[in-house]
Design an enzyme around this catalytic site. Structure first.
Site, PDB file in Angstrom:
ATOM      1  N   ARG A  58      35.562  31.704  43.868  1.00  0.00           N
ATOM      2  CA  ARG A  58      35.928  31.736  42.450  1.00  0.00           C
ATOM      3  C   ARG A  58      37.416  31.491  42.221  1.00  0.00           C
ATOM      4  O   ARG A  58      37.814  31.060  41.145  1.00  0.00           O
ATOM      5  CB  ARG A  58      35.442  33.026  41.814  1.00  0.00           C
ATOM      6  CG  ARG A  58      33.905  33.068  41.757  1.00  0.00           C
ATOM      7  CD  ARG A  58      33.387  34.333  41.095  1.00  0.00           C
ATOM      8  NE  ARG A  58      33.826  35.520  41.771  1.00  0.00           N
ATOM      9  CZ  ARG A  58      33.090  36.261  42.599  1.00  0.00           C
ATOM     10  NH1 ARG A  58      31.858  35.912  42.840  1.00  0.00           N
ATOM     11  NH2 ARG A  58      33.584  37.331  43.164  1.00  0.00           N
ATOM     12  N   GLU A  95      34.230  47.224  52.345  1.00  0.00           N
ATOM     13  CA  GLU A  95      33.635  48.546  52.232  1.00  0.00           C
ATOM     14  C   GLU A  95      32.823  48.896  53.480  1.00  0.00           C
ATOM     15  O   GLU A  95      32.867  50.013  53.972  1.00  0.00           O
ATOM     16  CB  GLU A  95      32.747  48.602  50.987  1.00  0.00           C
ATOM     17  CG  GLU A  95      32.252  49.987  50.679  1.00  0.00           C
ATOM     18  CD  GLU A  95      31.489  50.046  49.366  1.00  0.00           C
ATOM     19  OE1 GLU A  95      30.967  51.129  49.067  1.00  0.00           O
ATOM     20  OE2 GLU A  95      31.405  49.034  48.651  1.00  0.00           O
TER      21      GLU A  95
END
Length: 170
Positions: A58, A95
């Site tokens: 993106r 994460e």
């Protein structure tokens, strides 16, 4: 323009409790997309920018048109193994694991001023890694520009003294 009206929010994606900010609705609306890039351009045009670097994927759809609008070059930041020439790479924590970003070793020349551009600033891991890559090549990061900044995730704190620009606070 209220850019929020062009961002679709998907609840519980990619996991429960996350409200995903989907920019594809903005990208699919030509006038809104153009206005978003023009608005970012106005925020950063006072900076001395030689290049814009954007992390995949993106960051490409924000950084490349912004580079075009400013008349500067664009440098892609890719995942490890995706660039065909010699690279510099930085591993960073996710994460649940790690990832690695890379740039060509000749993408940024020492002393060049680089703006990092992406769709969203969340926890700041990808952008901090992008800043590190530019610094390893001798470049100066003069700012970071985003369509959306999720302020509650405090990603800005990982960018030290890099000036942050955004269109939407989410």
């Amino acid at each position: 323009m209220d850019f929020n009206q062009h961002i679709r929010v998907i609840p519980d994606f990619p996991k429960p409790g996350i409200s995903f900010k989907d920019i594809t609705t903005l990208l699919g609306n030509g006038p809104a997309y153009r206005e978003a890039i023009d608005a970012l351009k106005k925020q950063v045009e006072h900076l001395k920018i030689d290049l814009i670097a954007g992390p995949e994927a993106r960051g490409f759809v924000v950084g490349a048109p912004l580079a075009y609008a400013l008349g500067v070059g664009f440098v892609p930041i890719r995942k490890s193994g995706k660039l065909p020439y010699k690279t510099v790479e930085v591993e960073y924590d996710l994460e649940y694991g790690t990832d690695c970003l890379a740039m060509h070793i000749d993408a940024v020349q020492p002393g060049q001023n680089v703006l990092i551009a992406d769709d969203l600033l969340a926890t700041g891991g990808t952008i901090a890694t992008s800043v590190d890559l530019v610094h390893q090549l001798g470049g100066n990061v003069v700012g970071a520009a985003f369509l959306i900044e999720l302020e509650e995730l405090n990603g800005r704190s990982r960018l030290n003294d890099v000036e942050v620009f955004h269109l939407i606070k989410g």
